[in-house]
Design an enzyme around this catalytic site. Structure first.
Site, PDB file in Angstrom:
ATOM      1  N   HIS A  13       0.878  -1.191   0.000  1.00 49.86           N
ATOM      2  CA  HIS A  13       0.000   0.000   0.000  1.00 49.86           C
ATOM      3  C   HIS A  13       0.909   1.233   0.000  1.00 49.86           C
ATOM      4  O   HIS A  13       1.539   1.550   1.006  1.00 49.86           O
ATOM      5  CB  HIS A  13      -0.902   0.018   1.245  1.00 49.86           C
ATOM      6  CG  HIS A  13      -1.828   1.200   1.309  1.00 49.86           C
ATOM      7  ND1 HIS A  13      -3.186   1.075   1.516  1.00 49.86           N
ATOM      8  CD2 HIS A  13      -1.605   2.528   1.186  1.00 49.86           C
ATOM      9  CE1 HIS A  13      -3.743   2.273   1.527  1.00 49.86           C
ATOM     10  NE2 HIS A  13      -2.792   3.181   1.334  1.00 49.86           N
ATOM     11  N   HIS A  15       1.519   5.397  -1.647  1.00 48.70           N
ATOM     12  CA  HIS A  15       1.139   6.579  -2.428  1.00 48.70           C
ATOM     13  C   HIS A  15       2.383   7.174  -3.067  1.00 48.70           C
ATOM     14  O   HIS A  15       3.289   7.601  -2.358  1.00 48.70           O
ATOM     15  CB  HIS A  15       0.475   7.634  -1.536  1.00 48.70           C
ATOM     16  CG  HIS A  15      -0.779   7.136  -0.886  1.00 48.70           C
ATOM     17  ND1 HIS A  15      -2.019   7.283  -1.472  1.00 48.70           N
ATOM     18  CD2 HIS A  15      -0.980   6.454   0.255  1.00 48.70           C
ATOM     19  CE1 HIS A  15      -2.943   6.716  -0.691  1.00 48.70           C
ATOM     20  NE2 HIS A  15      -2.325   6.205   0.367  1.00 48.70           N
ATOM     21  N   LEU A  16       2.399   7.209  -4.393  1.00 51.10           N
ATOM     22  CA  LEU A  16       3.562   7.777  -5.091  1.00 51.10           C
ATOM     23  C   LEU A  16       3.266   9.152  -5.660  1.00 51.10           C
ATOM     24  O   LEU A  16       4.186   9.842  -6.098  1.00 51.10           O
ATOM     25  CB  LEU A  16       4.009   6.855  -6.226  1.00 51.10           C
ATOM     26  CG  LEU A  16       4.778   5.595  -5.826  1.00 51.10           C
ATOM     27  CD1 LEU A  16       5.088   4.758  -7.070  1.00 51.10           C
ATOM     28  CD2 LEU A  16       6.061   5.933  -5.082  1.00 51.10           C
ATOM     29  N   ARG A  17       1.981   9.528  -5.720  1.00 51.74           N
ATOM     30  CA  ARG A  17       1.586  10.824  -6.319  1.00 51.74           C
ATOM     31  C   ARG A  17       2.003  10.884  -7.792  1.00 51.74           C
ATOM     32  O   ARG A  17       2.156   9.866  -8.440  1.00 51.74           O
ATOM     33  CB  ARG A  17       2.168  12.012  -5.531  1.00 51.74           C
ATOM     34  CG  ARG A  17       2.050  11.923  -4.008  1.00 51.74           C
ATOM     35  CD  ARG A  17       0.642  11.771  -3.506  1.00 51.74           C
ATOM     36  NE  ARG A  17       0.589  11.906  -2.048  1.00 51.74           N
ATOM     37  CZ  ARG A  17      -0.409  11.465  -1.308  1.00 51.74           C
ATOM     38  NH1 ARG A  17      -1.440  10.845  -1.860  1.00 51.74           N
ATOM     39  NH2 ARG A  17      -0.416  11.638  -0.001  1.00 51.74           N
ATOM     40  N   LYS A  99      -9.381  -0.530  -5.717  1.00 52.62           N
ATOM     41  CA  LYS A  99      -9.391   0.132  -4.418  1.00 52.62           C
ATOM     42  C   LYS A  99     -10.741   0.773  -4.131  1.00 52.62           C
ATOM     43  O   LYS A  99     -11.257   1.555  -4.932  1.00 52.62           O
ATOM     44  CB  LYS A  99      -8.298   1.206  -4.415  1.00 52.62           C
ATOM     45  CG  LYS A  99      -8.285   2.072  -3.178  1.00 52.62           C
ATOM     46  CD  LYS A  99      -7.763   1.333  -1.960  1.00 52.62           C
ATOM     47  CE  LYS A  99      -7.959   2.152  -0.696  1.00 52.62           C
ATOM     48  NZ  LYS A  99      -6.763   2.352   0.065  1.00 52.62           N
ATOM     49  N   HIS A 136     -10.395   0.788   2.036  1.00 56.55           N
ATOM     50  CA  HIS A 136     -10.178   1.767   3.105  1.00 56.55           C
ATOM     51  C   HIS A 136     -11.382   1.627   4.020  1.00 56.55           C
ATOM     52  O   HIS A 136     -12.467   2.109   3.709  1.00 56.55           O
ATOM     53  CB  HIS A 136     -10.058   3.182   2.532  1.00 56.55           C
ATOM     54  CG  HIS A 136      -9.777   4.212   3.576  1.00 56.55           C
ATOM     55  ND1 HIS A 136      -8.585   4.912   3.626  1.00 56.55           N
ATOM     56  CD2 HIS A 136     -10.505   4.628   4.646  1.00 56.55           C
ATOM     57  CE1 HIS A 136      -8.606   5.724   4.684  1.00 56.55           C
ATOM     58  NE2 HIS A 136      -9.759   5.578   5.307  1.00 56.55           N
ATOM     59  N   HIS A 174      -4.462  -0.953   5.959  1.00 55.54           N
ATOM     60  CA  HIS A 174      -4.038  -0.156   7.114  1.00 55.54           C
ATOM     61  C   HIS A 174      -4.979  -0.303   8.305  1.00 55.54           C
ATOM     62  O   HIS A 174      -5.582   0.664   8.761  1.00 55.54           O
ATOM     63  CB  HIS A 174      -3.823   1.325   6.762  1.00 55.54           C
ATOM     64  CG  HIS A 174      -4.833   1.952   5.846  1.00 55.54           C
ATOM     65  ND1 HIS A 174      -6.177   1.865   6.052  1.00 55.54           N
ATOM     66  CD2 HIS A 174      -4.675   2.689   4.730  1.00 55.54           C
ATOM     67  CE1 HIS A 174      -6.798   2.525   5.096  1.00 55.54           C
ATOM     68  NE2 HIS A 174      -5.907   3.036   4.277  1.00 55.54           N
ATOM     69  N   ASP A 246       1.601   2.574   3.511  1.00 56.23           N
ATOM     70  CA  ASP A 246       0.761   3.770   3.379  1.00 56.23           C
ATOM     71  C   ASP A 246       1.601   5.037   3.462  1.00 56.23           C
ATOM     72  O   ASP A 246       1.134   6.067   3.947  1.00 56.23           O
ATOM     73  CB  ASP A 246      -0.349   3.779   4.445  1.00 56.23           C
ATOM     74  CG  ASP A 246      -1.480   4.736   4.087  1.00 56.23           C
ATOM     75  OD1 ASP A 246      -1.517   5.211   2.936  1.00 56.23           O
ATOM     76  OD2 ASP A 246      -2.311   5.011   4.964  1.00 56.23           O
ATOM     77  N   HIS A 250       2.938  14.528   1.714  1.00 57.89           N
ATOM     78  CA  HIS A 250       2.325  15.836   1.435  1.00 57.89           C
ATOM     79  C   HIS A 250       3.398  16.870   1.726  1.00 57.89           C
ATOM     80  O   HIS A 250       4.150  16.704   2.691  1.00 57.89           O
ATOM     81  CB  HIS A 250       1.138  16.116   2.374  1.00 57.89           C
ATOM     82  CG  HIS A 250      -0.026  15.194   2.173  1.00 57.89           C
ATOM     83  ND1 HIS A 250      -0.986  15.407   1.213  1.00 57.89           N
ATOM     84  CD2 HIS A 250      -0.391  14.070   2.807  1.00 57.89           C
ATOM     85  CE1 HIS A 250      -1.894  14.443   1.270  1.00 57.89           C
ATOM     86  NE2 HIS A 250      -1.555  13.603   2.228  1.00 57.89           N
ATOM     87  N   ALA A 262      -3.917  14.497   5.723  1.00 59.49           N
ATOM     88  CA  ALA A 262      -3.581  13.250   6.414  1.00 59.49           C
ATOM     89  C   ALA A 262      -2.515  12.505   5.634  1.00 59.49           C
ATOM     90  O   ALA A 262      -2.598  12.398   4.421  1.00 59.49           O
ATOM     91  CB  ALA A 262      -4.833  12.380   6.516  1.00 59.49           C
TER      92      ALA A 262
HETATM   93  C1  NCD Z   1      -3.517   8.991   2.253  1.00 56.33           C
HETATM   94  C2  NCD Z   1      -3.124  10.056   1.236  1.00 56.33           C
HETATM   95  O1  NCD Z   1      -2.596  11.102   1.635  1.00 56.33           O
HETATM   96  O2  NCD Z   1      -3.320   9.851   0.037  1.00 56.33           O
HETATM   97  N1  NCD Z   1      -3.458   9.557   3.562  1.00 56.33           N
HETATM   98  C3  NCD Z   1      -3.307   8.889   4.712  1.00 56.33           C
HETATM   99  O3  NCD Z   1      -3.384   9.497   5.784  1.00 56.33           O
HETATM  100  N2  NCD Z   1      -3.060   7.601   4.733  1.00 56.33           N
HETATM  101  C4  NCD Z   1      -4.820   8.417   1.916  1.00 56.33           C
HETATM  102  C5  NCD Z   1      -5.165   7.156   2.660  1.00 56.33           C
HETATM  103  O4  NCD Z   1      -4.596   6.088   2.419  1.00 56.33           O
HETATM  104  O5  NCD Z   1      -6.053   7.214   3.524  1.00 56.33           O
HETATM  105 ZN    ZN Z   2      -3.161   5.097   1.811  1.00 60.40          ZN
END
Ligand code: NCD
Ligand code: ZN
Length: 345
Positions: A13, A15-17, A99, A136, A174, A246, A250, A262
Protein backbone atom coordinates in the site's frame (compact mmCIF):
# COMPACT_ATOMS: atom_id res chain seq x y z
CA UNK A 1 21.62 -10.56 16.31
CA UNK A 2 23.53 -7.88 14.42
CA UNK A 3 22.57 -8.64 10.88
CA UNK A 4 19.49 -10.03 9.20
CA UNK A 5 19.18 -11.17 5.59
CA UNK A 6 15.68 -11.46 4.19
CA UNK A 7 14.08 -11.66 0.79
CA UNK A 8 13.65 -8.25 -0.75
CA UNK A 9 10.41 -6.78 0.64
CA UNK A 10 7.36 -5.38 -1.13
CA UNK A 11 5.05 -2.57 -0.05
CA UNK A 12 1.39 -3.55 -0.37
CA UNK A 13 0.00 0.00 0.00
CA UNK A 14 1.88 3.03 -1.26
CA UNK A 15 1.14 6.58 -2.43
CA UNK A 16 3.56 7.78 -5.09
CA UNK A 17 1.59 10.82 -6.32
CA UNK A 18 2.55 12.28 -9.68
CA UNK A 19 4.85 14.79 -11.39
CA UNK A 20 7.61 16.34 -9.27
CA UNK A 21 6.43 14.62 -6.08
CA UNK A 22 6.53 11.21 -7.79
CA UNK A 23 10.08 11.88 -8.94
CA UNK A 24 11.02 13.05 -5.44
CA UNK A 25 9.65 10.12 -3.44
CA UNK A 26 9.84 7.07 -5.74
CA UNK A 27 13.61 6.44 -5.29
CA UNK A 28 13.18 6.00 -1.52
CA UNK A 29 10.80 3.13 -2.15
CA UNK A 30 12.51 1.60 -5.16
CA UNK A 31 15.92 1.39 -3.53
CA UNK A 32 14.55 -1.05 -0.92
CA UNK A 33 11.31 -2.52 -2.24
CA UNK A 34 10.91 -4.71 -5.30
CA UNK A 35 7.21 -4.09 -5.83
CA UNK A 36 4.44 -1.93 -4.44
CA UNK A 37 0.70 -1.68 -4.75
CA UNK A 38 0.22 1.83 -6.07
CA UNK A 39 -2.72 3.78 -4.71
CA UNK A 40 -4.92 5.40 -7.36
CA UNK A 41 -6.06 8.51 -5.44
CA UNK A 42 -4.53 11.06 -7.78
CA UNK A 43 -6.39 14.18 -8.86
CA UNK A 44 -8.20 13.11 -11.00
CA UNK A 45 -8.16 9.50 -9.79
CA UNK A 46 -6.90 6.48 -11.72
CA UNK A 47 -10.26 5.09 -12.72
CA UNK A 48 -9.84 3.15 -15.95
CA UNK A 49 -7.33 0.66 -17.29
CA UNK A 50 -6.21 3.36 -19.73
CA UNK A 51 -5.55 5.74 -16.79
CA UNK A 52 -3.52 3.02 -15.03
CA UNK A 53 -1.51 2.29 -18.18
CA UNK A 54 -0.56 5.95 -18.47
CA UNK A 55 0.20 6.30 -14.74
CA UNK A 56 2.38 3.18 -14.80
CA UNK A 57 4.37 4.66 -17.67
CA UNK A 58 4.91 7.89 -15.70
CA UNK A 59 6.14 5.86 -12.71
CA UNK A 60 8.57 3.88 -14.86
CA UNK A 61 9.84 7.10 -16.44
CA UNK A 62 10.58 8.53 -12.97
CA UNK A 63 12.46 5.41 -11.80
CA UNK A 64 16.21 5.84 -11.30
CA UNK A 65 18.07 3.80 -13.92
CA UNK A 66 19.91 1.68 -11.39
CA UNK A 67 16.72 0.54 -9.62
CA UNK A 68 14.50 -2.39 -10.45
CA UNK A 69 10.95 -1.87 -9.28
CA UNK A 70 7.55 -3.11 -10.37
CA UNK A 71 4.51 -0.95 -9.70
CA UNK A 72 1.42 -3.07 -9.14
CA UNK A 73 -1.41 -0.92 -10.39
CA UNK A 74 -4.84 -0.47 -8.88
CA UNK A 75 -8.06 1.11 -10.09
CA UNK A 76 -10.07 3.56 -8.03
CA UNK A 77 -13.58 2.15 -7.71
CA UNK A 78 -16.38 4.57 -8.53
CA UNK A 79 -20.06 3.99 -8.89
CA UNK A 80 -19.54 4.22 -12.65
CA UNK A 81 -16.66 1.73 -12.95
CA UNK A 82 -17.16 -0.69 -15.84
CA UNK A 83 -16.87 -4.40 -14.93
CA UNK A 84 -15.56 -5.13 -18.44
CA UNK A 85 -12.78 -2.56 -18.15
CA UNK A 86 -11.73 -3.99 -14.78
CA UNK A 87 -11.70 -7.52 -16.16
CA UNK A 88 -9.71 -6.45 -19.19
CA UNK A 89 -7.12 -4.69 -16.98
CA UNK A 90 -6.84 -7.71 -14.71
CA UNK A 91 -6.53 -10.19 -17.58
CA UNK A 92 -3.82 -8.11 -19.26
CA UNK A 93 -1.79 -8.37 -16.04
CA UNK A 94 -1.75 -4.60 -15.51
CA UNK A 95 -4.24 -4.41 -12.65
CA UNK A 96 -3.47 -6.20 -9.38
CA UNK A 97 -6.41 -4.93 -7.32
CA UNK A 98 -9.27 -2.45 -7.19
CA UNK A 99 -9.39 0.13 -4.42
CA UNK A 100 -12.54 1.04 -2.55
CA UNK A 101 -12.63 4.42 -0.84
CA UNK A 102 -15.89 5.29 0.87
CA UNK A 103 -16.59 8.81 -0.42
CA UNK A 104 -15.01 11.43 1.82
CA UNK A 105 -12.99 8.95 3.88
CA UNK A 106 -9.56 10.40 3.18
CA UNK A 107 -7.31 12.42 0.85
CA UNK A 108 -8.79 12.71 -2.66
CA UNK A 109 -11.67 10.34 -2.01
CA UNK A 110 -14.59 12.49 -3.16
CA UNK A 111 -15.14 10.29 -6.24
CA UNK A 112 -15.41 7.22 -4.00
CA UNK A 113 -18.41 5.05 -3.39
CA UNK A 114 -21.53 6.51 -1.72
CA UNK A 115 -24.07 3.83 -2.49
CA UNK A 116 -22.49 0.37 -2.37
CA UNK A 117 -25.40 -1.07 -4.35
CA UNK A 118 -24.08 0.77 -7.41
CA UNK A 119 -20.69 -0.93 -7.07
CA UNK A 120 -22.11 -4.46 -6.85
CA UNK A 121 -21.78 -5.37 -10.56
CA UNK A 122 -18.04 -4.63 -10.45
CA UNK A 123 -17.58 -6.43 -7.13
CA UNK A 124 -19.43 -9.47 -8.46
CA UNK A 125 -17.19 -9.55 -11.51
CA UNK A 126 -14.10 -9.25 -9.32
CA UNK A 127 -15.27 -12.15 -7.17
CA UNK A 128 -15.78 -14.19 -10.34
CA UNK A 129 -12.29 -13.52 -11.74
CA UNK A 130 -10.49 -13.60 -8.38
CA UNK A 131 -9.36 -9.96 -8.38
CA UNK A 132 -8.80 -8.62 -4.83
CA UNK A 133 -10.61 -5.59 -3.45
CA UNK A 134 -8.46 -3.28 -1.32
CA UNK A 135 -10.63 -1.46 1.19
CA UNK A 136 -10.18 1.77 3.11
CA UNK A 137 -12.33 0.52 5.96
CA UNK A 138 -13.90 3.58 7.54
CA UNK A 139 -17.46 4.85 7.54
CA UNK A 140 -17.77 8.54 6.88
CA UNK A 141 -21.13 9.43 8.36
CA UNK A 142 -20.83 12.46 10.65
CA UNK A 143 -22.61 10.74 13.54
CA UNK A 144 -19.79 8.20 13.93
CA UNK A 145 -16.83 9.26 16.05
CA UNK A 146 -13.61 9.28 14.03
CA UNK A 147 -11.98 6.81 16.46
CA UNK A 148 -14.87 4.34 15.90
CA UNK A 149 -15.00 4.56 12.12
CA UNK A 150 -13.13 1.31 11.50
CA UNK A 151 -15.13 -0.83 13.94
CA UNK A 152 -18.41 0.55 12.60
CA UNK A 153 -17.29 -0.08 9.01
CA UNK A 154 -16.60 -3.72 9.83
CA UNK A 155 -20.02 -4.22 11.38
CA UNK A 156 -22.14 -2.23 8.94
CA UNK A 157 -20.37 -2.49 5.57
CA UNK A 158 -17.70 -5.18 5.49
CA UNK A 159 -19.52 -8.01 7.20
CA UNK A 160 -22.68 -7.57 5.05
CA UNK A 161 -20.47 -7.42 1.92
CA UNK A 162 -18.61 -10.59 2.95
CA UNK A 163 -21.95 -12.32 3.56
CA UNK A 164 -23.24 -11.29 0.16
CA UNK A 165 -20.05 -12.08 -1.77
CA UNK A 166 -18.06 -14.57 0.31
CA UNK A 167 -15.80 -15.42 -2.62
CA UNK A 168 -14.61 -11.81 -3.01
CA UNK A 169 -11.00 -11.53 -1.86
CA UNK A 170 -10.70 -8.52 0.44
CA UNK A 171 -7.55 -6.78 1.64
CA UNK A 172 -8.49 -4.67 4.61
CA UNK A 173 -5.91 -1.97 4.39
CA UNK A 174 -4.04 -0.16 7.11
CA UNK A 175 -5.96 -1.72 9.97
CA UNK A 176 -5.65 0.35 13.12
CA UNK A 177 -7.71 -1.45 15.74
CA UNK A 178 -7.93 -4.64 17.73
CA UNK A 179 -11.37 -5.01 16.09
CA UNK A 180 -9.67 -5.02 12.67
CA UNK A 181 -7.12 -7.62 13.79
CA UNK A 182 -9.85 -9.84 15.26
CA UNK A 183 -12.03 -9.51 12.19
CA UNK A 184 -9.23 -10.47 9.81
CA UNK A 185 -8.27 -13.39 12.07
CA UNK A 186 -11.73 -14.83 12.27
CA UNK A 187 -12.95 -14.36 8.67
CA UNK A 188 -12.24 -16.28 5.50
CA UNK A 189 -10.87 -14.75 2.35
CA UNK A 190 -9.59 -11.59 3.99
CA UNK A 191 -6.12 -10.29 4.80
CA UNK A 192 -4.97 -7.12 6.55
CA UNK A 193 -2.15 -4.72 5.84
CA UNK A 194 -0.48 -2.83 8.66
CA UNK A 195 1.55 0.36 8.33
CA UNK A 196 4.88 1.01 9.99
CA UNK A 197 3.65 4.10 11.79
CA UNK A 198 0.62 2.40 13.35
CA UNK A 199 3.02 -0.05 14.99
CA UNK A 200 4.82 2.89 16.58
CA UNK A 201 2.44 5.72 17.46
CA UNK A 202 -0.84 5.93 19.29
CA UNK A 203 -3.22 8.88 19.46
CA UNK A 204 -1.31 10.49 22.30
CA UNK A 205 1.57 11.10 19.93
CA UNK A 206 -0.72 13.24 17.79
CA UNK A 207 -2.28 15.28 20.56
CA UNK A 208 -0.29 15.38 23.81
CA UNK A 209 1.90 18.41 24.45
CA UNK A 210 0.79 20.18 21.29
CA UNK A 211 -0.79 19.11 18.02
CA UNK A 212 1.65 17.22 15.80
CA UNK A 213 0.46 17.28 12.22
CA UNK A 214 3.11 14.90 10.93
CA UNK A 215 1.54 12.09 12.99
CA UNK A 216 -1.89 12.76 11.54
CA UNK A 217 -2.90 10.13 9.04
CA UNK A 218 -6.03 8.23 8.12
CA UNK A 219 -7.21 5.99 9.54
CA UNK A 220 -6.11 8.02 12.55
CA UNK A 221 -3.91 6.27 15.15
CA UNK A 222 -5.99 4.87 18.00
CA UNK A 223 -5.43 4.22 21.72
CA UNK A 224 -2.51 2.14 23.00
CA UNK A 225 -4.33 -1.19 23.29
CA UNK A 226 -4.97 -1.09 19.56
CA UNK A 227 -1.33 -0.37 18.77
CA UNK A 228 -0.37 -3.37 20.88
CA UNK A 229 -2.86 -5.58 19.02
CA UNK A 230 -1.34 -4.46 15.71
CA UNK A 231 2.17 -5.19 17.00
CA UNK A 232 1.08 -8.66 18.03
CA UNK A 233 -0.50 -9.38 14.65
CA UNK A 234 2.43 -8.02 12.63
CA UNK A 235 5.11 -9.86 14.58
CA UNK A 236 3.16 -13.13 14.81
CA UNK A 237 4.16 -14.45 11.40
CA UNK A 238 0.44 -15.07 10.69
CA UNK A 239 0.05 -15.14 6.90
CA UNK A 240 -3.03 -12.90 7.01
CA UNK A 241 -1.02 -9.82 8.00
CA UNK A 242 1.62 -8.02 5.97
CA UNK A 243 3.23 -4.67 5.36
CA UNK A 244 1.50 -1.85 3.53
CA UNK A 245 3.39 1.28 4.56
CA UNK A 246 0.76 3.77 3.38
CA UNK A 247 3.67 6.15 2.95
CA UNK A 248 1.69 9.22 1.93
CA UNK A 249 3.75 12.34 1.21
CA UNK A 250 2.32 15.84 1.43
CA UNK A 251 4.45 18.98 1.27
CA UNK A 252 4.91 20.58 4.68
CA UNK A 253 2.75 23.68 4.06
CA UNK A 254 -0.22 21.37 3.40
CA UNK A 255 0.29 19.57 6.72
CA UNK A 256 1.35 22.47 8.93
CA UNK A 257 -1.77 24.60 8.62
CA UNK A 258 -5.24 25.08 10.07
CA UNK A 259 -6.68 22.14 8.10
CA UNK A 260 -3.75 19.82 7.49
CA UNK A 261 -3.71 16.82 5.15
CA UNK A 262 -3.58 13.25 6.41
CA UNK A 263 -0.54 11.11 5.70
CA UNK A 264 2.86 10.09 7.08
CA UNK A 265 5.89 9.84 4.82
CA UNK A 266 7.74 6.68 5.86
CA UNK A 267 9.24 5.26 2.66
CA UNK A 268 12.72 6.43 3.56
CA UNK A 269 12.99 4.84 7.02
CA UNK A 270 10.32 2.13 7.07
CA UNK A 271 12.65 -0.90 7.06
CA UNK A 272 14.96 0.63 9.62
CA UNK A 273 11.95 1.33 11.88
CA UNK A 274 10.47 -2.13 11.35
CA UNK A 275 13.71 -3.90 12.29
CA UNK A 276 13.75 -1.86 15.51
CA UNK A 277 10.11 -2.72 16.26
CA UNK A 278 10.50 -6.43 15.53
CA UNK A 279 13.69 -6.63 17.59
CA UNK A 280 11.95 -4.90 20.49
CA UNK A 281 9.28 -7.63 20.37
CA UNK A 282 11.86 -10.44 20.03
CA UNK A 283 10.45 -11.18 16.62
CA UNK A 284 13.20 -10.37 14.10
CA UNK A 285 12.71 -13.88 12.77
CA UNK A 286 9.18 -12.88 11.62
CA UNK A 287 10.17 -9.71 9.77
CA UNK A 288 10.65 -11.59 6.50
CA UNK A 289 7.14 -13.09 6.73
CA UNK A 290 5.60 -9.66 7.37
CA UNK A 291 7.57 -7.66 4.79
CA UNK A 292 8.49 -10.18 2.10
CA UNK A 293 6.47 -13.41 2.16
CA UNK A 294 2.87 -13.02 3.33
CA UNK A 295 1.97 -10.27 0.84
CA UNK A 296 3.01 -12.11 -2.33
CA UNK A 297 1.34 -15.29 -1.05
CA UNK A 298 -1.95 -13.42 -0.63
CA UNK A 299 -1.75 -11.82 -4.08
CA UNK A 300 -0.77 -15.12 -5.73
CA UNK A 301 2.72 -13.90 -6.64
CA UNK A 302 6.14 -15.38 -6.01
CA UNK A 303 8.26 -13.83 -3.27
CA UNK A 304 11.28 -11.92 -4.55
CA UNK A 305 14.40 -13.95 -5.24
CA UNK A 306 16.81 -11.13 -4.39
CA UNK A 307 17.77 -10.55 -0.77
CA UNK A 308 18.55 -7.53 1.36
CA UNK A 309 20.61 -7.40 4.52
CA UNK A 310 19.81 -5.25 7.54
CA UNK A 311 22.82 -4.50 9.70
CA UNK A 312 22.69 -3.30 13.30
CA UNK A 313 25.19 -0.47 13.71
CA UNK A 314 26.72 0.80 16.94
CA UNK A 315 25.61 4.33 16.12
CA UNK A 316 21.98 5.22 15.38
CA UNK A 317 21.07 5.62 11.73
CA UNK A 318 20.37 9.23 10.87
CA UNK A 319 17.61 10.26 8.50
CA UNK A 320 16.95 13.78 7.27
CA UNK A 321 14.12 15.69 8.97
CA UNK A 322 12.78 16.49 5.53
CA UNK A 323 13.39 15.42 1.99
CA UNK A 324 13.31 17.95 -0.81
CA UNK A 325 11.03 17.33 -3.74
CA UNK A 326 10.36 19.49 -6.77
CA UNK A 327 7.04 20.35 -5.12
CA UNK A 328 8.59 21.39 -1.78
CA UNK A 329 9.83 19.79 1.45
CA UNK A 330 8.23 16.64 2.88
CA UNK A 331 8.79 15.85 6.55
CA UNK A 332 10.06 12.35 7.29
CA UNK A 333 8.16 10.27 9.86
CA UNK A 334 9.89 10.54 13.24
CA UNK A 335 9.57 7.20 15.09
CA UNK A 336 10.63 8.90 18.35
CA UNK A 337 13.24 6.16 18.91
CA UNK A 338 16.56 5.99 17.07
CA UNK A 339 16.95 2.81 15.06
CA UNK A 340 20.39 1.28 14.71
CA UNK A 341 19.31 -0.91 11.80
CA UNK A 342 20.58 0.04 8.40
CA UNK A 343 19.52 -1.45 5.09
CA UNK A 344 22.11 -2.91 2.79
CA UNK A 345 25.03 -2.09 5.02
C1 NCD B 1 -3.52 8.99 2.25
C2 NCD B 1 -3.12 10.06 1.24
O1 NCD B 1 -2.60 11.10 1.63
O2 NCD B 1 -3.32 9.85 0.04
N1 NCD B 1 -3.46 9.56 3.56
C3 NCD B 1 -3.31 8.89 4.71
O3 NCD B 1 -3.38 9.50 5.78
N2 NCD B 1 -3.06 7.60 4.73
C4 NCD B 1 -4.82 8.42 1.92
C5 NCD B 1 -5.16 7.16 2.66
O4 NCD B 1 -4.60 6.09 2.42
O5 NCD B 1 -6.05 7.21 3.52
ZN1 ZN C 1 -3.16 5.10 1.81
Amino acid sequence: MTSLTIRRPDDWHLHLRDGAMLAGVLPYTSRHFARAIIMPNLVPPVVTTADATAYRARIMAALPEAHTFEPLMTLYLTEGTSPDDVEEGAKSGLITAVKLYPAGATTNSHSGVRNFENAMPVLERMAKIGLPLCIHGEVTTPDVDIFDREAVFIATVLEPLKKRLPELKVTMEHITTEDGVDYVNQSDNIAGTITTHHLIINRNNILVGGIRPHYYCLPVAKREKHRLALRKAATSGNKKFFLGTDSAPHVDPLKECACGCAGCFTAINTLSCLAHVFEEDNALGQLEAFASLNGPAWYGLQPNVEKITLVKRDAPIEFPDQIETGDGPVTVFDPIFKSHWEVGG
